[in-house]
Design an enzyme around this catalytic site. Structure first.
Site, PDB file in Angstrom:
ATOM      1  N   ASP A 173     -14.694  87.625  10.335  1.00 17.98           N
ATOM      2  CA  ASP A 173     -14.257  88.675   9.421  1.00 17.98           C
ATOM      3  C   ASP A 173     -15.176  89.886   9.585  1.00 17.98           C
ATOM      4  OD1 ASP A 173     -12.631  88.927   6.527  1.00 17.98           O
ATOM      5  OD2 ASP A 173     -14.502  90.069   6.612  1.00 17.98           O
ATOM      6  N   ASN A 181     -12.922 101.856   6.316  1.00 21.05           N
ATOM      7  CA  ASN A 181     -11.672 102.602   6.081  1.00 21.05           C
ATOM      8  C   ASN A 181     -11.929 103.801   5.186  1.00 21.05           C
ATOM      9  OD1 ASN A 181      -9.516 101.367   7.480  1.00 21.05           O
ATOM     10  ND2 ASN A 181      -9.446  99.684   6.011  1.00 21.05           N
ATOM     11  N   HIS A 186      -7.893 105.296   7.707  1.00 17.52           N
ATOM     12  CA  HIS A 186      -7.157 104.102   8.133  1.00 17.52           C
ATOM     13  C   HIS A 186      -6.827 104.072   9.628  1.00 17.52           C
ATOM     14  CE1 HIS A 186      -6.695 102.301   4.208  1.00 17.52           C
ATOM     15  NE2 HIS A 186      -6.133 101.274   4.823  1.00 17.52           N
ATOM     16  N   ASP A 190      -7.743 101.130  12.043  1.00 15.91           N
ATOM     17  CA  ASP A 190      -6.825 100.407  12.947  1.00 15.91           C
ATOM     18  C   ASP A 190      -7.413 100.311  14.354  1.00 15.91           C
ATOM     19  OD1 ASP A 190      -5.093 100.188  10.869  1.00 15.91           O
ATOM     20  OD2 ASP A 190      -3.578 101.554  11.650  1.00 15.91           O
ATOM     21  N   GLU A 217      -8.424  91.940   8.235  1.00 15.55           N
ATOM     22  CA  GLU A 217      -9.542  92.185   9.158  1.00 15.55           C
ATOM     23  C   GLU A 217     -10.205  90.860   9.517  1.00 15.55           C
ATOM     24  OE1 GLU A 217      -9.978  91.415   6.040  1.00 15.55           O
ATOM     25  OE2 GLU A 217     -12.077  91.992   5.821  1.00 15.55           O
TER      26      GLU A 217
HETATM   27  N1  LIG Z   1      -7.196 100.162   8.736  1.00 15.04           N
HETATM   28  C1  LIG Z   1      -6.784  98.951   8.393  1.00 15.04           C
HETATM   29  N2  LIG Z   1      -7.391  98.325   7.347  1.00 15.04           N
HETATM   30  C2  LIG Z   1      -6.993  97.088   7.021  1.00 15.04           C
HETATM   31  C3  LIG Z   1      -5.987  96.437   7.701  1.00 15.04           C
HETATM   32  N3  LIG Z   1      -5.826  95.204   7.154  1.00 15.04           N
HETATM   33  C4  LIG Z   1      -6.706  95.091   6.135  1.00 15.04           C
HETATM   34  N4  LIG Z   1      -7.435  96.231   6.033  1.00 15.04           N
HETATM   35  C5  LIG Z   1      -8.475  96.559   5.065  1.00 15.04           C
HETATM   36  O1  LIG Z   1      -9.582  95.699   5.181  1.00 15.04           O
HETATM   37  C6  LIG Z   1     -10.314  95.751   3.944  1.00 15.04           C
HETATM   38  C7  LIG Z   1     -10.877  94.391   3.614  1.00 15.04           C
HETATM   39  O2  LIG Z   1     -11.689  94.526   2.500  1.00 15.04           O
HETATM   40  P1  LIG Z   1     -12.449  93.348   1.777  1.00 15.04           P
HETATM   41  O3  LIG Z   1     -11.587  92.104   1.830  1.00 15.04           O
HETATM   42  O4  LIG Z   1     -12.890  93.822   0.454  1.00 15.04           O
HETATM   43  O5  LIG Z   1     -13.661  93.027   2.695  1.00 15.04           O
HETATM   44  P2  LIG Z   1     -14.777  93.948   3.354  1.00 15.04           P
HETATM   45  O6  LIG Z   1     -14.737  95.343   2.836  1.00 15.04           O
HETATM   46  O7  LIG Z   1     -14.644  93.798   4.831  1.00 15.04           O
HETATM   47  O8  LIG Z   1     -16.103  93.275   2.857  1.00 15.04           O
HETATM   48  P3  LIG Z   1     -16.775  91.916   3.353  1.00 15.04           P
HETATM   49  O9  LIG Z   1     -15.692  91.115   4.029  1.00 15.04           O
HETATM   50  O10 LIG Z   1     -17.279  91.250   2.117  1.00 15.04           O
HETATM   51  O11 LIG Z   1     -17.863  92.288   4.297  1.00 15.04           O
HETATM   52  C8  LIG Z   1      -9.358  96.315   2.887  1.00 15.04           C
HETATM   53  O12 LIG Z   1      -9.768  97.591   2.518  1.00 15.04           O
HETATM   54  C9  LIG Z   1      -8.031  96.387   3.639  1.00 15.04           C
HETATM   55  O13 LIG Z   1      -7.256  97.506   3.227  1.00 15.04           O
HETATM   56  C10 LIG Z   1      -5.352  97.153   8.782  1.00 15.04           C
HETATM   57  O14 LIG Z   1      -4.432  96.660   9.444  1.00 15.04           O
HETATM   58  N5  LIG Z   1      -5.794  98.378   9.083  1.00 15.04           N
END
Ligand SMILES: Nc1nc2c(ncn2[C@@H]2O[C@H](COP(=O)(O)OP(=O)(O)OP(=O)(O)O)[C@@H](O)[C@H]2O)c(=O)[nH]1
Length: 302
Positions: A173, A181, A186, A190, A217
């Site tokens: 992860d 982001n 965004h 991506d 992610e």
């Molecule tokens: N740009 C983009 N962002 C994505 C996509 N899928 C998920 N995300 C973003 O990934 C982020 C995941 O956030 P969190 O689950 O809070 O985790 P994190 O910010 O990585 O924090 P930790 O995992 O605790 O380190 C969210 O803001 C989602 O919007 C995608 O396809 N594209």
């Protein structure tokens, strides 16, 4: 349009029929042959052709049985089979189609008809392959998608259960991806996901290894026949690779570049166990890796 070129497996017990079809098709296609059903199954599984021309009447395993067996195996199910035979009653044709054949060519063979049918079915096969690949690939990152991961996990789980070999899973992860982001937008997010996925894919060296986009992610890396120690080695390589990509992440409290946290689990699947237990164990380790400061991997004992 150029006619589709393909690898064609001819299955016939009579060498003169094999020679005839070989001469007919060799200019346009790669042609291989088998002289009985068992050999055909083995060849189809180990080096899948794009099309099979199958004789109905053969000693031992006949064409109908061979075709049914091909349609029963996941590795060979999607290979189109054309029956080539002197049998021409409606019952024989129906039997062939019910066994899973896509078409039926009657002997004596007409060269133009054989070539035309082969071209048609190869074109259809290629369209089918493309469609299957699209439904199994994540559009953004170009690695396998969740549906593909679920299919492969079930298949490898059963395979490892049968062979008594371990199956390892890494869940990776990206750290602080929400902050990425927020800071870069965004579109950049991506691009970052695609770069990390492609970078991690280059770390997998063995044919059955699979990386898939598991969620937003999060990526799942499946390592058949690998125990915890082997999976830890791969995970360290993945961790280094993500750092080496050196994608700037100014908003991250962890590092100045994008990093990832990885959870690792491995098990020898046993009857009565569910594959979801492997995922749950890797997920718990991923949680531990996040809690311990991110940018690291954590493994569960086997
Ligand atoms: N740009 C983009 N962002 C994505 C996509 N899928 C998920 N995300 C973003 O990934 C982020 C995941 O956030 P969190 O689950 O809070 O985790 P994190 O910010 O990585 O924090 P930790 O995992 O605790 O380190 C969210 O803001 C989602 O919007 C995608 O396809 N594209």
């Amino acid at each position: 349009m150029t006619p589709p070129r393909g690898r064609i497996l001819i299955v016939d017990d009579a060498m003169e029929n094999i020679h005839f079809l070989h001469r007919l098709l060799q200019d346009e296609h790669k042609v291989v042959f088998a002289r009985d059903g068992m050999k055909a199954l083995e060849m189809a599984r180990t080096q899948p052709p794009d099309l099979i021309l199958l004789d109905a009447l053969m000693p031992g395993m006949d064409g109908f049985e061979t075709c049914a067996a091909l349609k029963d195996m996941p590795e060979t199910r999607d290979i189109p089979v054309i029956f080539v035979t002197a049998l021409d009653s409606p019952d024989d044709e129906t039997g062939a189609l019910e066994a899973g054949a896509v078409d039926f060519i009657n002997k004596p063979l007409n060269a133009a008809v054989v070539r035309a049918r082969v071209r048609t079915h190869l074109a259809l096969k290629q369209q089918g392959d493309l469609l299957r690949a699209m439904t199994m690939t994540d559009g953004l990152t170009r690695v396998a998608n969740r549906r593909c991961f679920d299919d492969v996990l079930e298949r490898e789980w059963k395979r490892c259960e049968r062979s008594g070999l371990p199956l390892a899973l890494i869940l990776a992860d990206i750290d602080h991806f929400k902050l990425y982001n927020d800071r870069y937008g965004h579109l950049a997010g991506d691009r970052c996901l695609a770069d990390v996925a492609q970078g991690m894919e280059t770390c997998l060296r063995r044919p059955p290894d699979l990386i898939a986009r598991y969620g937003g992610e999060e990526f799942a890396i499946l390592l058949p026949h690998e125990d915890v120690d082997g999976a830890v080695t791969v995970a360290s390589r993945l961790l280094d690779k993500v750092r080496e990509l050196a994608i700037p992440h100014e908003a991250s409290p962890t590092a100045s570049v994008v990093t990832a946290s990885l959870g690792i689990s491995a098990v020898i699947p046993q009857r009565g166990m569910e594959s979801s237990s492997l995922i749950a164990a890797a997920d718990a380790c991923l949680y531990e890796a996040k809690k311990a400061g991110r940018n690291r991997c954590q493994a569960a004992p086997m």
